[in-house]
Write a protein that holds these residues in place. Structure first.
Motif, mmCIF file in Angstrom:
data_model
loop_
_atom_site.group_PDB
_atom_site.id
_atom_site.type_symbol
_atom_site.label_atom_id
_atom_site.label_comp_id
_atom_site.label_asym_id
_atom_site.label_seq_id
_atom_site.Cartn_x
_atom_site.Cartn_y
_atom_site.Cartn_z
ATOM 1 N N MET A 141 46.702 44.519 44.523
ATOM 2 C CA MET A 141 46.161 43.176 44.636
ATOM 3 C C MET A 141 45.449 42.789 43.349
ATOM 4 O O MET A 141 44.591 43.520 42.862
ATOM 5 N N SER A 142 45.814 41.633 42.814
ATOM 6 C CA SER A 142 45.222 41.187 41.556
ATOM 7 C C SER A 142 44.733 39.754 41.700
ATOM 8 O O SER A 142 45.528 38.824 41.850
ATOM 9 N N VAL A 143 43.401 39.571 41.672
ATOM 10 C CA VAL A 143 42.799 38.231 41.702
ATOM 11 C C VAL A 143 41.375 38.358 41.196
ATOM 12 O O VAL A 143 40.677 39.325 41.497
ATOM 13 N N SER A 144 40.931 37.407 40.397
ATOM 14 C CA SER A 144 39.575 37.457 39.863
ATOM 15 C C SER A 144 38.571 36.947 40.885
ATOM 16 O O SER A 144 38.937 36.279 41.865
ATOM 17 N N ASP A 145 37.296 37.250 40.647
ATOM 18 C CA ASP A 145 36.233 36.868 41.577
ATOM 19 C C ASP A 145 36.103 35.361 41.734
ATOM 20 O O ASP A 145 35.606 34.890 42.762
ATOM 21 N N THR A 146 36.497 34.607 40.722
ATOM 22 C CA THR A 146 36.289 33.154 40.742
ATOM 23 C C THR A 146 37.587 32.368 40.917
ATOM 24 O O THR A 146 37.550 31.136 40.903
ATOM 25 N N HIS A 147 38.706 33.046 41.089
ATOM 26 C CA HIS A 147 39.992 32.345 41.171
ATOM 27 C C HIS A 147 40.077 31.531 42.462
ATOM 28 O O HIS A 147 39.565 31.926 43.510
ATOM 29 N N ALA A 148 40.777 30.413 42.377
ATOM 30 C CA ALA A 148 40.933 29.533 43.547
ATOM 31 C C ALA A 148 41.690 30.207 44.683
ATOM 32 O O ALA A 148 41.581 29.778 45.841
ATOM 33 N N ASP A 149 42.465 31.249 44.396
ATOM 34 C CA ASP A 149 43.213 31.950 45.451
ATOM 35 C C ASP A 149 42.339 32.896 46.271
ATOM 36 O O ASP A 149 42.750 33.324 47.357
ATOM 37 N N LEU A 150 41.153 33.252 45.772
ATOM 38 C CA LEU A 150 40.355 34.272 46.450
ATOM 39 C C LEU A 150 40.016 33.910 47.896
ATOM 40 O O LEU A 150 40.169 34.762 48.788
ATOM 41 N N PRO A 151 39.541 32.692 48.203
ATOM 42 C CA PRO A 151 39.216 32.402 49.610
ATOM 43 C C PRO A 151 40.406 32.579 50.552
ATOM 44 O O PRO A 151 40.258 33.111 51.653
ATOM 45 N N ALA A 152 41.595 32.138 50.125
ATOM 46 C CA ALA A 152 42.774 32.275 50.973
ATOM 47 C C ALA A 152 43.123 33.737 51.207
ATOM 48 O O ALA A 152 43.470 34.139 52.327
ATOM 49 N N LEU A 153 43.019 34.556 50.168
ATOM 50 C CA LEU A 153 43.330 35.981 50.297
ATOM 51 C C LEU A 153 42.305 36.692 51.173
ATOM 52 O O LEU A 153 42.664 37.550 51.993
ATOM 53 N N LEU A 154 41.037 36.333 51.041
ATOM 54 C CA LEU A 154 40.012 36.922 51.903
ATOM 55 C C LEU A 154 40.229 36.540 53.367
ATOM 56 O O LEU A 154 40.095 37.377 54.261
ATOM 57 N N ALA A 155 40.556 35.270 53.594
ATOM 58 C CA ALA A 155 40.805 34.819 54.967
ATOM 59 C C ALA A 155 41.954 35.607 55.583
ATOM 60 O O ALA A 155 41.875 36.051 56.740
ATOM 61 N N GLU A 156 43.018 35.799 54.811
ATOM 62 C CA GLU A 156 44.169 36.530 55.329
ATOM 63 C C GLU A 156 43.820 37.999 55.575
ATOM 64 O O GLU A 156 44.189 38.565 56.625
ATOM 65 N N ALA A 157 43.108 38.606 54.644
ATOM 66 C CA ALA A 157 42.721 40.006 54.811
ATOM 67 C C ALA A 157 41.853 40.181 56.053
ATOM 68 O O ALA A 157 42.065 41.102 56.858
ATOM 69 N N LEU A 158 40.882 39.292 56.242
ATOM 70 C CA LEU A 158 39.990 39.401 57.398
ATOM 71 C C LEU A 158 40.740 39.124 58.705
ATOM 72 O O LEU A 158 40.466 39.759 59.728
#
Length: 205
Positions: A141-158
């Motif tokens: 998994m590759s995404v920075s702490d501030t990238h716009a994709d982070l919330p979507a990836l966190l939602a999916e992971a959770l």
């Protein structure tokens, strides 16, 4: 258990915080009375995964005067921004910038993170999303702490952790290692804390 991440200083902190994720279930008579973290069901698509500009259309916007550092300019004009997502009533705000536009962008990113933490897709997903597959090429998994994709990836992971009830099972379903999933969760401390509380509520340490 989870594979240990590479021992950078930040990940050493993460490793200590994640210790409960590795524990074996306790006998029922020894399980602590820990309530699972609260979350609300939401229909797919999860609001944190839709395009930010579409999410913005579902929000009420309120402008207020900023406070704190920034000079008199911020106190004379309404640069602070408060967003409230109408369907869920989840809110987020930003006031640290002198620019109303930058505060609006910051508030929207914070709202997406709050939605990722507070809302769980019901019914849960049955396969990884296209975004997840693109970001998790080769199982990393590759995404920075501030990238716009982070919330979507966190939602999916959770969503997956909640549906399966276990980090190891969720990581297998998502096609990444447990350590990669924990690294992602650790990008938002509240996400990792919620997973630890879920594990504790199940008597997993």
């Amino acid at each position: 258990g989870l594979a240990a991440p590479r021992a950078t200083p930040a990940l050493l902190v993460c490793r200590r915080a994640c210790a409960p994720l590795c524990a074996e279930p306790l006998p029922a008579t020894e399980r602590p009375a820990v309530a699972p973290p609260s979350c609300q069901p939401v229909a797919a698509p999860h609001p944190a995964t839709i395009a930010p500009e579409e999410l913005q259309k579902e929000c009420d916007v309120r402008h207020t005067r900023g406070s704190g550092p920034g000079g008199q300019h911020r106190n004379k004009v309404s640069t602070a921004v408060v967003l409230t997502h109408r369907p869920t009533q989840v809110s987020a705000s930003a006031s640290e910038e002198r620019s109303q536009a930058r505060n609006a962008a910051n508030a929207l990113q914070r709202l997406r993170l709050r939605l990722a933490l507070d809302m769980r897709t019901d019914p849960p997903p049955t396969a990884p999303s296209g975004l997840w597959r693109r970001r998790a090429k080769g199982g990393k998994m590759s995404v920075s702490d501030t990238h716009a994709d982070l919330p979507a990836l966190l939602a999916e992971a959770l969503d997956w952790v909640w549906a399966i009830g276990d980090v190891k099972g969720a990581s297998a379903a998502l096609g990444v290692s447990s350590s990669q999933l924990v690294r992602l969760l650790a990008k938002e401390a509240a996400a990792l804390e919620r997973v630890n509380r879920l594990r504790a509520s199940k008597g997993l340490g």
